[in-house]
Every structure is written in structure tokens, then in C-alpha cells.
Design an enzyme around this catalytic site. Structure first.
Site, PDB file in Angstrom:
ATOM      1  N   GLY A   1       0.829  -1.194   0.000  1.00 37.83           N
ATOM      2  CA  GLY A   1       0.000   0.000   0.000  1.00 37.83           C
ATOM      3  C   GLY A   1       0.861   1.241   0.000  1.00 37.83           C
ATOM      4  O   GLY A   1       2.094   1.175  -0.127  1.00 37.83           O
ATOM      5  N   HIS A   2       0.233   2.392   0.180  1.00 32.90           N
ATOM      6  CA  HIS A   2       0.933   3.676   0.148  1.00 32.90           C
ATOM      7  C   HIS A   2       1.034   4.326   1.518  1.00 32.90           C
ATOM      8  O   HIS A   2       1.290   5.525   1.620  1.00 32.90           O
ATOM      9  CB  HIS A   2       0.240   4.632  -0.830  1.00 32.90           C
ATOM     10  CG  HIS A   2       0.274   4.181  -2.253  1.00 32.90           C
ATOM     11  ND1 HIS A   2      -0.310   4.883  -3.279  1.00 32.90           N
ATOM     12  CD2 HIS A   2       0.830   3.077  -2.828  1.00 32.90           C
ATOM     13  CE1 HIS A   2      -0.129   4.229  -4.424  1.00 32.90           C
ATOM     14  NE2 HIS A   2       0.561   3.136  -4.172  1.00 32.90           N
ATOM     15  N   GLY A   3       0.800   3.543   2.572  1.00 30.97           N
ATOM     16  CA  GLY A   3       0.971   4.070   3.917  1.00 30.97           C
ATOM     17  C   GLY A   3      -0.297   4.641   4.509  1.00 30.97           C
ATOM     18  O   GLY A   3      -1.399   4.489   3.977  1.00 30.97           O
TER      19      GLY A   3
END
Length: 390
Positions: A232-234
Site C-alpha cells: 500500500g501507500h501508507g
């Protein structure tokens, strides 16, 4: 005698079904939901919901084991009692959205709703992500104007868009939820919220192709703990700051979370846009964070511009202040551990670093892990690896 027994059994079955409908338990199978997996059960669900919603007291809306295909549906209130939406089966979304709706399973104008049951939402995103024409790709589970509610013990798989979204909600707890989509799935944020407050997220496992958790305009008073994010992107504050009708984001607490093989860890992002009204992100704490092979563990990006389609960039009008990073450790697979790219006209204020211990996943010859800081004012104490900018 045998005929009498059969007749009595039939009468008992009818009485039981009516009792479930007319009492406080509403089973969608009693409303002719087929659970065939390929027949539209939307009408049966709506009929069961209408009866459940008008019933006083504590009510249970039951979806038994089985696979139910649903088109976009709205479970709307206000209702006369407190409803438990007990999902035991699997709900599947249409791969070609037949409407202009943007959300698949939508709860609106409700107070004291509980969603649980151990069941699954299957957005069938793998069959929809590549679609370029037609109606919108559907967000999975949506809450709008919902208060004092709980969502727990469910799964969301391959949502076409964001998995769970909240808009103008208050006092919602999300726990023991599993969210799954491939790392290359577009725009599949795990949990996304706007203009909401009093949101608690704990014990959640998110693997997706976009932000694991995204907090955008008007989000306040959020507590996030024990979240596993990867891929994911955090966990992101923003993006925001590109429109004139946005609101502050503040009082965010992120604790005891793990990021594994994500593009970012803890992240704040604002657009490089001038604003005509004050806008801020403030009072945000990240504490006891574990970083495992993350490309960029800690970042503030006030030049956020995906796909480089921002036109002429200007200094961001968002003011960022009172941000604390405490006890963050682990490994980075990039060259930068911390990147603070703050606004030239509104430098980041009161940025605190305490016990930051980040190392490169695999040491590279002549290349040490570093921090990059622009237009930021802060302080540090305790371990600082790499060395703090100040």
C-alpha cells in the site's frame, strides 16, 4: 397421521418465518434472497431492510451463509431502533456498474448501526479495474451521516475503488477488519474518511494498491492503533489543499502500527496550490511505528502532484504544525528515511523527532541513508539515525 404431521410442519415453518420477520430478526432468505451467486438479490435485501428499519428496539438484519449478488444499494435511515447488520455470507458486486452510483453498499443517516458477522464483501475489482468506459467503479462499503456505530469482523476483497469510506460521520469504531487487494490495483484505498470526527481504527490488516488509510478534508479526532499496512501507500493525512471548500485536519493519533513493503509509511501530503482562506494540518502524533523495507518511511510533501498535472506550481497554502514522530524504527529500501518538503510561504512549524532509528535494508557502497528537509522548523532528541536535519 402422516398427512397431519406434514401439515403441522408446514404450519410451524410459516409461523417461524413470520416470527423472524415480525419479531426483531430479519433474515434476507425469508424475503426470497436466492444466494445463487449470479441472481440479483437487491430487491430482497431492500424489503428486509425496510421492515427492520421500521421496527422498534434492537433489531438484527441477517445475511446467512451463501453468495449474494447485489447491485448498488442504500440502507437508509433514520430507523426506529438499533440495527445489527449481521453479514455471515459473501456479497458480490456487479463487474459492470448498472447505475451512476459511486458506492456499492451504502449506509446513510443512521445512528447506532453495527456491521459484523465474519462475512465478506467481494468487489470483483479484478474484472472491473481495466474498464475505461461506462459508469463509475464502485467504492465498497460507504457510510454517510452515520453516528455512534461499529464495524467489526468483516472482510473486504478486491474493491473496485476505495474499500471503506466515511463522510460526515461521528464516533465510529472499526476493528478486526481485513482488507485485501493487489499492490497494483488502482485507487483501492483501504479506509478513507472526510469531514468526520471521533473515528477509531484498531486491529485492522490492510493490503491494497493505494493508501491503507487516508484522512482528507475536515477529518478530526482520529485514533489509529495496531494497523498492519502492506502492500500500500501508507497512512496518509491528505491529500488536500487544492480546493476552496476544504477544512482543517487535526488531532490525529497513530500508534503501534506496522508498515511492510509499502511505498510510504506515515505521510502528510498537500497540493502546491495557493489558498484564499487559512487551512491547516496540526496536532498529529505518530508513535511506536515499525518500518519494514519501506521506500520512504516518513514524509511531509507539500508539493504533492500525482502524474505532474498540476499546471504551474505555487507554494502550498496549507499550514502544517505540531507534528510529533516518536519511537519509529526499522528498515528503508530507498535512499531517504525522512523527507520534509514543506511550503516556502508556510514553513512547517514545531516538527518533533524523538528516537528515530531507521537503517537501509541492504547497505549500498558509498550510499548512506539520509534525510531531506526544506522549509521546516523543528527539534529532535534521543536516537536519530540517520542524523536529524537540525
Amino acid at each position: 397421521m402422516a398427512r397431519w404431521v406434514i401439515l403441522m410442519c408446514l404450519l410451524l415453518s410459516i409461523v417461524e418465518a413470520r416470527g423472524r420477520r415480525n419479531g426483531n430478526v430479519f433474515d434476507v432468505r425469508d424475503y426470497n434472497a436466492l444466494a445463487s451467486g449470479n441472481t440479483d438479490d437487491t430487491k430482497a435485501f431492500m424489503s428486509a431492510w425496510k421492515d427492520a428499519c421500521k421496527t422498534e428496539g434492537k433489531t438484527t438484519f441477517v445475511i446467512p451463509s451463501g453468495t449474494y449478488m447485489l447491485n448498488p444499494i442504500v440502507f437508509s435511515g433514520p430507523c426506529n431502533g438499533q440495527i445489527t447488520f449481521e453479514l455471515k455470507g459473501t456479497l458480490t458486486a456487479p463487474t459492470n456498474n448498472p447505475s451512476s452510483d459511486t458506492t456499492w453498499i451504502n449506509f446513510r443517516y443512521l445512528d447506532h448501526i453495527t456491521v459484523n458477522g465474519g462475512g465478506k464483501l467481494d468487489g470483483q475489482g479484478t474484472s472491473a479495474w481495466g474498464r475505461k468506459n461506462g459508469n463509475p467503479l464502485l467504492m465498497g462499503l460507504g457510510f454517510a451521516f452515520v453516528n455512534n456505530s461499529n464495524v467489526n469482523n468483516i472482510q473486504s476483497v478486491n474493491s473496485q475503488n476505495a474499500h471503506i469510506s466515511m463522510y460526515q460521520c461521528e464516533n465510529i469504531t472499526l476493528s478486526h477488519i481485513t482488507i485485501t487487494a493487489p499492490s497494483n490495483s488502482p485507487n483501492t484505498d483501504g479506509i478513507k474518511m472526510a469531514k468526520s470526527k471521533g473515528i477509531n481504527i484498531n486491529d485492522v490488516h490492510i493490503a491494497t494498491g493505494d493508501d491503507c488509510i487516508a484522512m482528507i478534508t475536515g477529518t478530526k479526532n482520529v485514533n489509529i492503533s495496531n494497523v498492519y499496512c502492506g502492500p500500500g501507500h501508507g497512512i496518509s493525512v491528505g491529500s488536500f489543499g487544492s480546493n476552496t471548500d476544504e477544512f482543517d485536519i487535526q488531532d490525529i493519533y497513530v500508534k503501534s502500527c506496522t508498515f511492510n513493503a509499502t511505498s510510504h509509511g506515515v505521510r502528510i501530503k498537500t497540493w502546491p496550490t495557493a489558498l484564499t482562506h487559512p487551512l491547516k494540518a496540526s496536532n498529529i502524533v505518530y508513535e511506536d511505528i515499525t518500518i519494514v523495507d519501506v521506500s520512504l518511511p516518513i514524509s511531509i510533501d507539500q508539493e504533492y502532484c500525482p502524474s505532474n498535472k498540476c499546471g504551474k506550481k505555487v507554494s502550498s497554502g496549507v499550514k502544517i504544525s505540531n507534528i510529533s514522530y516518536r519511537n519509529i524504527k526499522g528498515t528503508s529500501k530507498g535512499d531517504v528515511a525522512i523527507a520534509f518538503k514543506c511550503s516556502e510561504s508556510n514553513p512547517c512549524q514545531n516538527i518533533s523527532l524523538e528516537n528515530i532509528d531507521l537503517k537501509r535494508k541492504r547497505p549500498r557502497r558509498h550510499r548512506t541513508l539520509k534525510n531531506l528537509c526544506f522549509n521546516v522548523r523543528g527539534a529532535s532528541r534521543g536516537i536519530q539515525e540517520p542524523k536529524a536535519c537540525w
